[in-house]
Design a protein around this motif. Sequence first.
Motif, PDB file in Angstrom:
ATOM      1  N   GLU A 121       0.831  -1.206   0.000  1.00 38.81           N
ATOM      2  CA  GLU A 121       0.000   0.000   0.000  1.00 38.81           C
ATOM      3  C   GLU A 121       0.870   1.263   0.000  1.00 38.81           C
ATOM      4  O   GLU A 121       0.608   2.202  -0.754  1.00 38.81           O
ATOM      5  N   ARG A 171       1.027   3.748  -3.269  1.00 35.74           N
ATOM      6  CA  ARG A 171       0.674   5.165  -3.113  1.00 35.74           C
ATOM      7  C   ARG A 171       1.804   6.051  -3.653  1.00 35.74           C
ATOM      8  O   ARG A 171       1.572   7.002  -4.395  1.00 35.74           O
ATOM      9  N   ARG A 172       3.047   5.764  -3.266  1.00 37.21           N
ATOM     10  CA  ARG A 172       4.179   6.574  -3.733  1.00 37.21           C
ATOM     11  C   ARG A 172       4.335   6.447  -5.244  1.00 37.21           C
ATOM     12  O   ARG A 172       4.634   7.438  -5.936  1.00 37.21           O
ATOM     13  N   GLU A 206       1.602   8.537  -6.809  1.00 40.58           N
ATOM     14  CA  GLU A 206       1.947   9.947  -6.593  1.00 40.58           C
ATOM     15  C   GLU A 206       3.031  10.381  -7.567  1.00 40.58           C
ATOM     16  O   GLU A 206       3.001  11.501  -8.085  1.00 40.58           O
ATOM     17  N   VAL A 242      -5.419   0.788  -3.060  1.00 35.38           N
ATOM     18  CA  VAL A 242      -4.816   2.113  -3.216  1.00 35.38           C
ATOM     19  C   VAL A 242      -5.112   2.665  -4.612  1.00 35.38           C
ATOM     20  O   VAL A 242      -5.453   3.847  -4.760  1.00 35.38           O
ATOM     21  N   GLU A 281      -8.256   4.517  -4.930  1.00 36.62           N
ATOM     22  CA  GLU A 281      -8.288   5.853  -4.322  1.00 36.62           C
ATOM     23  C   GLU A 281      -7.958   6.946  -5.337  1.00 36.62           C
ATOM     24  O   GLU A 281      -8.374   8.093  -5.190  1.00 36.62           O
TER      25      GLU A 281
END
Length: 125
Positions: free
Chosen positions: A46, A50-51, A54, A89, A92
């Motif tokens: 996760e 996410r990174r 991003e 993730v 999202e």
Amino acid sequence: MIKKVETGIAPSTAPVSDAIKAGKQVWLVAIAEDPATGGIVAGDIEIQTRRTIENLDIAIRAAGGTLADLAQVQVFLTDSGDAKGMNAVYAEFFHEPYPVRATVVVKELLAEGLRVEMLATAMVQ
């Protein structure tokens, strides 16, 4: 004409670009690399997912677009058991219409400790 997009993400030690643009089409690649240090972020799938997303966001914004402009994403995981966490993730950040996506499990990725890598294609104005 093909041109490199300057993303501001930490430079790679390999001879690659984070993003390339030709006309309205952009090709991007991202890993769980901390832009400030260039190191792989430690943590579970996760945190790394996410990174990675991003970093995709940073790269596509540098090319003049947003994550909503991504038409296609290829996800590479080192463990099929990470798919559930990656999907949580991913959901999202991406919404209908979702980019076309393929998820592939590979033996390993090039950076030690890296669990996920994403390759994407976008159309921007």
